[in-house]
Write a protein that holds these residues in place. Structure first.
Motif, PDB file in Angstrom:
ATOM      1  N   VAL A  33       0.834  -1.200   0.000  1.00  0.00           N
ATOM      2  CA  VAL A  33       0.000   0.000   0.000  1.00  0.00           C
ATOM      3  C   VAL A  33       0.871   1.252   0.000  1.00  0.00           C
ATOM      4  O   VAL A  33       0.599   2.220  -0.727  1.00  0.00           O
ATOM      5  CB  VAL A  33      -0.962  -0.006   1.200  1.00  0.00           C
ATOM      6  N   GLU A  34       1.925   1.249   0.796  1.00  0.00           N
ATOM      7  CA  GLU A  34       2.818   2.415   0.847  1.00  0.00           C
ATOM      8  C   GLU A  34       3.470   2.676  -0.507  1.00  0.00           C
ATOM      9  O   GLU A  34       3.579   3.827  -0.954  1.00  0.00           O
ATOM     10  CB  GLU A  34       3.886   2.208   1.922  1.00  0.00           C
ATOM     11  N   LEU A  35       3.878   1.612  -1.178  1.00  0.00           N
ATOM     12  CA  LEU A  35       4.505   1.764  -2.497  1.00  0.00           C
ATOM     13  C   LEU A  35       3.494   2.263  -3.517  1.00  0.00           C
ATOM     14  O   LEU A  35       3.792   3.157  -4.325  1.00  0.00           O
ATOM     15  CB  LEU A  35       5.098   0.429  -2.940  1.00  0.00           C
ATOM     16  N   LEU A  36       2.285   1.713  -3.489  1.00  0.00           N
ATOM     17  CA  LEU A  36       1.244   2.151  -4.418  1.00  0.00           C
ATOM     18  C   LEU A  36       0.881   3.612  -4.188  1.00  0.00           C
ATOM     19  O   LEU A  36       0.687   4.373  -5.142  1.00  0.00           O
ATOM     20  CB  LEU A  36       0.008   1.264  -4.253  1.00  0.00           C
ATOM     21  N   ASP A  37       0.772   4.019  -2.933  1.00  0.00           N
ATOM     22  CA  ASP A  37       0.439   5.406  -2.620  1.00  0.00           C
ATOM     23  C   ASP A  37       1.529   6.359  -3.105  1.00  0.00           C
ATOM     24  O   ASP A  37       1.245   7.453  -3.608  1.00  0.00           O
ATOM     25  CB  ASP A  37       0.253   5.588  -1.109  1.00  0.00           C
ATOM     26  N   ALA A  38       2.770   5.948  -2.930  1.00  0.00           N
ATOM     27  CA  ALA A  38       3.892   6.834  -3.245  1.00  0.00           C
ATOM     28  C   ALA A  38       4.220   6.884  -4.730  1.00  0.00           C
ATOM     29  O   ALA A  38       4.550   7.958  -5.268  1.00  0.00           O
ATOM     30  CB  ALA A  38       5.129   6.396  -2.469  1.00  0.00           C
ATOM     31  N   GLU A  39       4.097   5.739  -5.428  1.00  0.00           N
ATOM     32  CA  GLU A  39       4.604   5.675  -6.791  1.00  0.00           C
ATOM     33  C   GLU A  39       3.593   5.192  -7.820  1.00  0.00           C
ATOM     34  O   GLU A  39       3.879   5.215  -9.018  1.00  0.00           O
ATOM     35  CB  GLU A  39       5.844   4.771  -6.832  1.00  0.00           C
ATOM     36  N   GLY A  40       2.418   4.738  -7.390  1.00  0.00           N
ATOM     37  CA  GLY A  40       1.398   4.302  -8.330  1.00  0.00           C
ATOM     38  C   GLY A  40       1.537   2.837  -8.687  1.00  0.00           C
ATOM     39  O   GLY A  40       2.547   2.174  -8.396  1.00  0.00           O
ATOM     40  N   ALA A  41       0.496   2.314  -9.345  1.00  0.00           N
ATOM     41  CA  ALA A  41       0.451   0.889  -9.670  1.00  0.00           C
ATOM     42  C   ALA A  41       1.549   0.474 -10.639  1.00  0.00           C
ATOM     43  O   ALA A  41       2.002  -0.676 -10.618  1.00  0.00           O
ATOM     44  CB  ALA A  41      -0.923   0.543 -10.257  1.00  0.00           C
ATOM     45  N   GLU A  42       1.979   1.395 -11.500  1.00  0.00           N
ATOM     46  CA  GLU A  42       3.005   1.038 -12.492  1.00  0.00           C
ATOM     47  C   GLU A  42       4.313   0.640 -11.833  1.00  0.00           C
ATOM     48  O   GLU A  42       5.107  -0.118 -12.413  1.00  0.00           O
ATOM     49  CB  GLU A  42       3.248   2.216 -13.442  1.00  0.00           C
ATOM     50  N   ALA A  43       4.552   1.140 -10.624  1.00  0.00           N
ATOM     51  CA  ALA A  43       5.828   0.872  -9.953  1.00  0.00           C
ATOM     52  C   ALA A  43       5.839  -0.449  -9.208  1.00  0.00           C
ATOM     53  O   ALA A  43       6.907  -0.913  -8.798  1.00  0.00           O
ATOM     54  CB  ALA A  43       6.144   2.005  -8.975  1.00  0.00           C
TER      55      ALA A  43
END
Length: 236
Positions: A33-43
């Motif tokens: 969730v933290e990664l998705l919030d920070a960088e979006g689904a593409e990341a």
């Protein structure tokens, strides 16, 4: 299913076995969730997440099979941020449904990636938090007295409106954020009709409330006379 077709898997159909190693499913979900919030689904990828967790791919694969399952877990995790469903009664259905709609919009705005991913997750892969939310809506529409068989369509119409408008709003706010200037200043530069005293956040709130009112008006028209006894939400 053909011999070459791969079965559709879901993280929710696999037993959640406690692991002896330090990395847990809960830690994986939080980091996702933290990664998705920070960088979006593409990341998001298994390798990228492993880097964030300082863990090898083998540790991740003990808990999830692939990126799709990470998304399933993350979507259900953010649904868990929503408040518990209100008790379903005929006289308060509209107030309760409005509260759920407002909570859903707020959740999508906090997590801009979730709207586009909801269609990919699909009904076969929803988790317990999403089920709790949708079951609460169905109970409200059933208690309100909607014709038999229409409860799921009413809930679907409501969620389609909320997720659709919130996803568009989240994309707009992401554009503003990337510009590096406040929303009011951005609108002053890009919208000649925007008044300096106008509160852009209130404008967005009012537009959402207006559309929600109209959706609920339309749904209420399916009730027998006298069944729509709940107070209407404030809208314009």
């Amino acid at each position: 299913m053909s011999a070459d077709a791969k079965p559709i898997t879901s993280v929710w159909t696999r037993p959640h076995r406690p692991q002896r190693e330090k990395l847990t499913r809960e830690q994986i979900v939080t980091a996702t969730v933290e990664l998705l919030d920070a960088e979006g689904a593409e990341a998001l990828s298994m390798r990228r997440l492993g880097t964030c967790l300082k863990a090898g791919a083998t540790s991740l694969y003990r808990h999830v099979a692939n990126r799709d399952e990470l998304i399933q877990l993350a979507v259900d995790d953010v649904f868990g941020e929503m408040g518990p469903p209100s008790a379903a009664t005929r006289g308060t259905w509209r107030t309760a449904v409005t509260r759920a709609a407002v909570d859903l919009r707020a959740m999508v705005l906090r997590h801009p990636w979730v709207g586009p991913e909801l269609g990919q997750v699909g009904l076969l892969h929803v988790g317990p938090n999403a089920v709790r939310m949708t079951s609460g809506l169905l109970a409200q529409f059933e208690a309100a007295g909607f014709p038999a068989g229409e409860e799921d369509m009413a809930a679907g119409a409501l969620m389609s409106y909320v997720v659709g408008i919130a996803t568009s709003e989240a994309a707009y706010l992401s554009l503003i954020d990337r510009s590096g200037v406040p929303e009011r200043a951005w609108l002053s530069d890009h919208s000649p009709d925007f008044g300096e005293e106008t509160d852009p956040r209130q404008v967005r709130e009012d537009r959402f409330a207006y559309g929600l009112d109209r959706i609920l008006d339309g749904l209420a028209s399916r009730l027998a006379p006298g069944d729509d006894r709940g107070p209407r939400p404030t809208g314009r």
